[in-house]
Enzyme design. Structure first.
Site, short mmCIF file in Angstrom:
data_model
loop_
_atom_site.label_atom_id
_atom_site.label_comp_id
_atom_site.label_asym_id
_atom_site.label_seq_id
_atom_site.Cartn_x
_atom_site.Cartn_y
_atom_site.Cartn_z
N SER A 68 0.85 -1.19 0.00
CA SER A 68 0.00 0.00 0.00
C SER A 68 0.88 1.24 0.00
O SER A 68 2.00 1.22 0.53
CB SER A 68 -0.92 0.00 1.23
OG SER A 68 -1.86 1.05 1.15
N ASP A 69 0.38 2.29 -0.61
CA ASP A 69 1.09 3.56 -0.63
C ASP A 69 0.06 4.68 -0.69
O ASP A 69 -1.04 4.48 -1.22
CB ASP A 69 2.04 3.65 -1.83
CG ASP A 69 3.05 4.77 -1.66
OD1 ASP A 69 4.01 4.59 -0.89
OD2 ASP A 69 2.84 5.85 -2.26
N GLN A 70 0.42 5.84 -0.16
CA GLN A 70 -0.53 6.94 -0.11
C GLN A 70 0.14 8.27 -0.40
O GLN A 70 1.27 8.51 0.02
CB GLN A 70 -1.18 7.01 1.28
CG GLN A 70 -2.23 8.10 1.41
CD GLN A 70 -2.79 8.17 2.82
OE1 GLN A 70 -2.10 8.52 3.75
NE2 GLN A 70 -4.05 7.78 2.96
N GLY A 105 -3.11 3.67 -2.69
CA GLY A 105 -2.94 2.52 -3.56
C GLY A 105 -2.93 1.24 -2.73
O GLY A 105 -2.50 1.24 -1.58
#
Length: 192
Positions: A68-70, A105
Site C-alpha cells: 500500500s502507498d498513499q 494505492g
C-alpha cells in the site's frame, strides 16, 4: 490459506490490518519511491503498492503480500511525507480552507501464482481555515512527519478537517480495509 504478509513497516497499516483478525507478518520492502516525471498521482500509488508487494515475492514465495502507498493531492500538487517541521508547516498552510484528496494505492499479490490485484481508493477532506499558530501547535503535539500531507487522521489531524467524503475511512489512515477484504475474498481467504 496462504499466509498474509504486510509489505510495510508502518505502525498505522499494521494496526489497521490487525482489525481483520487474520494472522499476518510484516516485512519492509526496499524500493525507490520516487515520483516519475508526468506520472499521475493515481498511477504513482498503484505502481508503488505493486512494487512493494513484488519486492518481497522472491523471499516469500507462497504468501499473499499486501502493498500500500498513499499521497495527498492538493490541486495539481502531490503532497508526500514532509519529513521536517518546516515542510509540514508549509503543506498544512497551503491546504488551509482547501480540498485535499488522499489517494491510497493497494495491491494484493499471490506470490505463488503471480496474480496481483491493484486498486486506488480516494478519500477527500475539506480543510478548516488554519492559522500559523494552530498549525504549529498541531505539529508540535502530533509530529506527523511520516504522514502524507502532514495529516495524522488517526490522531489530532482530524481537528483540522471541516468534513470528509469517501468510500472507506480506513483509506485515510493508509490501508483501505473494505477494498482489501474484497481482494482477500477473491483469493479465497475466509475473512471473519
Amino acid at each position: 490459506m496462504l499466509p498474509l504478509l504486510l509489505a510495510s513497516s508502518s505502525v498505522y497499516r499494521r494496526e489497521l490490518l490487525a482489525r481483520l483478525g487474520l494472522p499476518f507478518v510484516c516485512s519492509s520492502p526496499d524500493i525507490d519511491e520516487s515520483h516519475r516525471p508526468g506520472e499521475p498521482a493515481i498511477e504513482l500509488v498503484k505502481r508503488l503498492s505493486r512494487e512493494k508487494a513484488l519486492a518481497l515475492a522472491s523471499s516469500h514465495p507462497a504468501h499473499l503480500i499486501i502493498g500500500s502507498d498513499q499521497v495527498a493531492v492538493l490541486g495539481e500538487r502531490v503532497l508526500g511525507k514532509p519529513h521536517t517541521f518546516e515542510n509540514a508547516r508549509e503543506q498544512l498552510l497551503a491546504a488551509s480552507g482547501a480540498q485535499v484528496t488522499f489517494l491510497t494505492g493497494l495491491a494484493l499479490l499471490n506470490s505463488q501464482t503471480g496474480a496481483c490485484q491493484v486498486d486506488c481508493v480516494p478519500f477527500t477532506v475539506n480543510m478548516r481555515l488554519l492559522d500559523p499558530e494552530r498549525v504549529e501547535r498541531y505539529l508540535l503535539a502530533e509530529q506527523p512527519y511520516d504522514c502524507a500531507g502532514s495529516f495524522k487522521a488517526e490522531g489530532l489531524g482530524v481537528s483540522l478537517f471541516q468534513s470528509t467524503e469517501g468510500p472507506d475511512a480506513t483509506s485515510l489512515v493508509g490501508l483501505p480495509l473494505i477494498r482489501l477484504v474484497d481482494m482477500l475474498l477473491a483469493e479465497g481467504v475466509p475473512v471473519p
